[in-house]
Design a protein around this motif. Sequence first.
Motif, short mmCIF file in Angstrom:
data_model
loop_
_atom_site.label_atom_id
_atom_site.label_comp_id
_atom_site.label_asym_id
_atom_site.label_seq_id
_atom_site.Cartn_x
_atom_site.Cartn_y
_atom_site.Cartn_z
N GLU A 1 0.83 -1.21 0.00
CA GLU A 1 0.00 0.00 0.00
C GLU A 1 0.86 1.26 0.00
OE1 GLU A 1 -2.76 0.20 3.25
OE2 GLU A 1 -3.43 2.22 2.73
N ASP B 1 -4.37 3.77 -1.80
CA ASP B 1 -5.13 4.52 -0.80
C ASP B 1 -5.24 5.97 -1.27
OD1 ASP B 1 -5.65 6.20 1.56
OD2 ASP B 1 -5.47 4.33 2.68
N HIS C 1 -3.86 8.57 1.28
CA HIS C 1 -2.39 8.57 1.32
C HIS C 1 -1.80 9.22 0.06
CE1 HIS C 1 -2.47 4.81 4.16
NE2 HIS C 1 -3.09 5.86 4.66
N HIS D 1 -8.30 1.65 -1.30
CA HIS D 1 -8.73 2.18 -0.01
C HIS D 1 -9.31 3.56 -0.28
CE1 HIS D 1 -5.97 -0.43 2.79
NE2 HIS D 1 -7.04 -1.07 2.38
N ASN E 1 -10.70 6.68 0.87
CA ASN E 1 -10.76 7.54 2.06
C ASN E 1 -10.60 8.99 1.65
OD1 ASN E 1 -10.57 5.18 3.82
ND2 ASN E 1 -8.42 5.08 3.21
N HIS F 1 -7.48 9.94 7.96
CA HIS F 1 -8.60 9.63 7.08
C HIS F 1 -9.85 10.41 7.48
CE1 HIS F 1 -6.77 5.40 6.09
NE2 HIS F 1 -5.89 6.39 5.99
N GLU G 1 -11.83 3.08 4.83
CA GLU G 1 -11.18 3.05 6.16
C GLU G 1 -11.47 4.40 6.81
OE1 GLU G 1 -7.25 2.54 4.41
OE2 GLU G 1 -7.08 0.63 5.46
ZN ZN Z 1 -5.23 2.41 3.67
#
Ligand code: ZN
Length: 260
Positions: free
Chosen positions: A133, A166, A169, A195, A197, A210, A237
């Motif tokens: 990730e 993500d 991120h 992911h 978020n 997040h 998440e």
């Molecule tokens: Zn994540």
Amino acid sequence: MRIGAHVDQTDPLAEAAARSAEAVQFFLADPQGWKAPKPREDADRLRAADVDLYVHAPYVINVATLNNRIRIPSRKLLLAHATAAGQLGARGLIVHGGHVNTGDDLAVGFDNWRKTFAFAADAGGFPLPVLIENTAGGDNACARRLDALARLWDALGDYEVGFCLDTCHAHAGGEELLDLVDRVKAITGRIDLVHANNSKGGFNSGQDRHDNLDGGTIDPELVVAVIRAAGAPVIVETPGGATGQSADIAFLRDQLGTGA
Ligand SMILES: [Zn+2]
């Protein structure tokens, strides 16, 4: 497209039901600890469930570091979690890209990743896809920005490696979400999981915080566009427990036209 949430590990199937989730992600041990996973009493139920399972490896794992006291146990713990996740029929084990310490050579960090896969191969190989990730912060990260990701994938060329993207991120890490999927796939050839978020921190803030999809600093339509382009399963998440995550899942289903 399967959409679900990161949930508490005590009873993931009950958590999935509470969110009408088609997928769940959970930890198999304390995410801040070094303990190997314990056998689960609900293993048969999890294996048989109509819910896709993803396991997130502990945050303490850092297979890239030049610090032996972290790297060697990280390698072993990652394999232990992969073994346990494989036994549950999980579709992937998600692990953060890791980093080296200030002043250390990132090239050694990428090679340490290669050694991690070599170590697992010597033990018979990972029993399920390991999804690396992207991360939000740090100046010496292996998978914060795409230039580093490309070097990581070069180092791992001999092995089958998955990728988890993500959106929080990426944004906080300094990668624009527009067309990001194409730029990632040009490196990895695949995105196994998104992911989804939002981010409390701003663009390139380096903050891993997040937020729910309709909050935060990312235009939620950009998150939807990433999911559409990736064509991969989705895990939110996000905060707010079953209520907050159900709303995020409903938002995505609505935007993606996947009904229910
Ligand atoms: Zn994540």
